[in-house]
Design an enzyme around this catalytic site. Sequence first.
Site, PDB file in Angstrom:
ATOM      1  CB  SER A   1       4.324  69.781  39.541  1.00  0.00           C
ATOM      2  OG  SER A   1       5.404  69.548  39.112  1.00  0.00           O
TER       3      SER A   1
ATOM      4  CG  HIS B   1      -2.932  79.290  39.786  1.00  0.00           C
ATOM      5  ND1 HIS B   1      -3.459  78.155  38.623  1.00  0.00           N
ATOM      6  CD2 HIS B   1      -3.314  77.846  41.327  1.00  0.00           C
ATOM      7  CE1 HIS B   1      -3.429  76.885  38.892  1.00  0.00           C
ATOM      8  NE2 HIS B   1      -4.106  76.550  40.422  1.00  0.00           N
ATOM      9  N   GLY B   2       0.440  78.189  38.490  1.00  0.00           N
ATOM     10  CA  GLY B   2       0.813  76.936  39.047  1.00  0.00           C
ATOM     11  C   GLY B   2       1.253  76.636  37.331  1.00  0.00           C
TER      12      GLY B   2
END
Length: 473
Positions: A369, A392-393
């Site tokens: 982030s 994916h994150g």
Amino acid sequence: MSTTPYYRRIDLPAGDLHVFAADDLFHAMGAKVLEMANNNLQIPNIRYMSYTPDAHVGVGTCIGTTAVWGAGDGFVSPSIVGSDIGCGMRVHLTNLDAADLRDVKVRRKLVKAIEKRIPVENHARGFFSDIRLDDVLRKGLHGLPNKYVPDGYTPRKATSLTHVECSRFRYEEDALNRIPEPLWHRAHRQLGTLGGGNHFIEIQALETDEANRGIAERWGLRDGQVAVMIHSGSRAWGGAVNQYSGSEVAKTMHRLGLGTGDPKLAFAPLGSDAGRTYTALMKSALNFAVANRHLMAYAVRDAFKEVFGTQAELRTLYDLMHNYAGEESHGGEELFVHRKGTTKALPAGHPDNPEPYRETGHPALIPGSMGTSSYLMVGAEGGGRNYHSICHGAGRVRSRNATKQLVKVDEFASSLRIGQEDEIVVNHKGLEAILDESPQAYKDVDRIIDSVVGAGLAGVVAKCRPLAAIKGV
């Protein structure tokens, strides 16, 4: 229920759900994700479904889902692909060091140079009107004019067409005729644009991981190296595909008497007209997405040369997607695999690796982030049990509205170290415009990565520390 430290199999009424996450991350997901999984498992003939540790509630299906059908009797679900078809990541390696960007004035100059070349407003027009949209939709990167593939003239150094998950997705092109002309015009305007939400361009400094330093060297990574990470998707063309296909899939579901407990969960048999058409149009959106990220990288390269001179280089490390579906071979069987907010991470020696990464496994690009690190990972042999899908994150922990209500601008500014020598420079003078993208809106990406590594799905090759970020609105 079967449980190990980073994995659990949950017996739901409609079938088994496989979750790869540490205990605290799993319990924080909440009951809604299990309810949504149970709805997804009601789609006929489903073979497998899993969540990665970044899983969170989405429309119809959770982000962080892998779902698998047989290619012969399977279904395709726009809900388990996601609204931003082909959304994915791209990383370029530069010949610069973090020391070259130590001066905050240099970072600000670079951010301005990039913003000048890449529109960040959601409906802004791009600068690539000379490119034919139908060429991009049909041929992907191979549909771009030569001048936008600058390394195409030096084949030995070329990486634009080879260091990607797929440079061209093939499909029945007659499906393109289903999309109305006005939607073509809007999509054409958005070639080479970033989009809003969680899309970004980030300038980063690399820190290679000791355990995989050999792979890092093979990939051309070094400590302190400056890299560029891009996160975007298929923009208005993906929206056009969903707008058309949504109604057609709904008609098919009604005609065949299909449905689950969630009216927003859309799916159709692969062999139906709606299923075939959606699959074809989805692949056209994948072509748009990979070309869109490539064009932004082309513009970023130009910005680097403006700031650092013509000697500045940006070599493609890799480009991949995390919202898509397609045919894959697993264990000698042809399957149809959906990934919504999950990343394919193949290990060394896997035949589906692109040729440049056949011996090492390809880079799996995992963003953090704003204000936190991102990761370059590589698939492990054990990833096969999850069809080689990883996170994916970071994954959202609260909605955009809730973030705006709970997080103060000062907290966000502190996360970005505003006013300090190591400030993460952003392209917005007022952080209020992107407050919903503050790190407080997301899970701890380091904990997500720990779960992926702990589950034996992938390993870390490098950590990417943010230096500057360009966000869309």
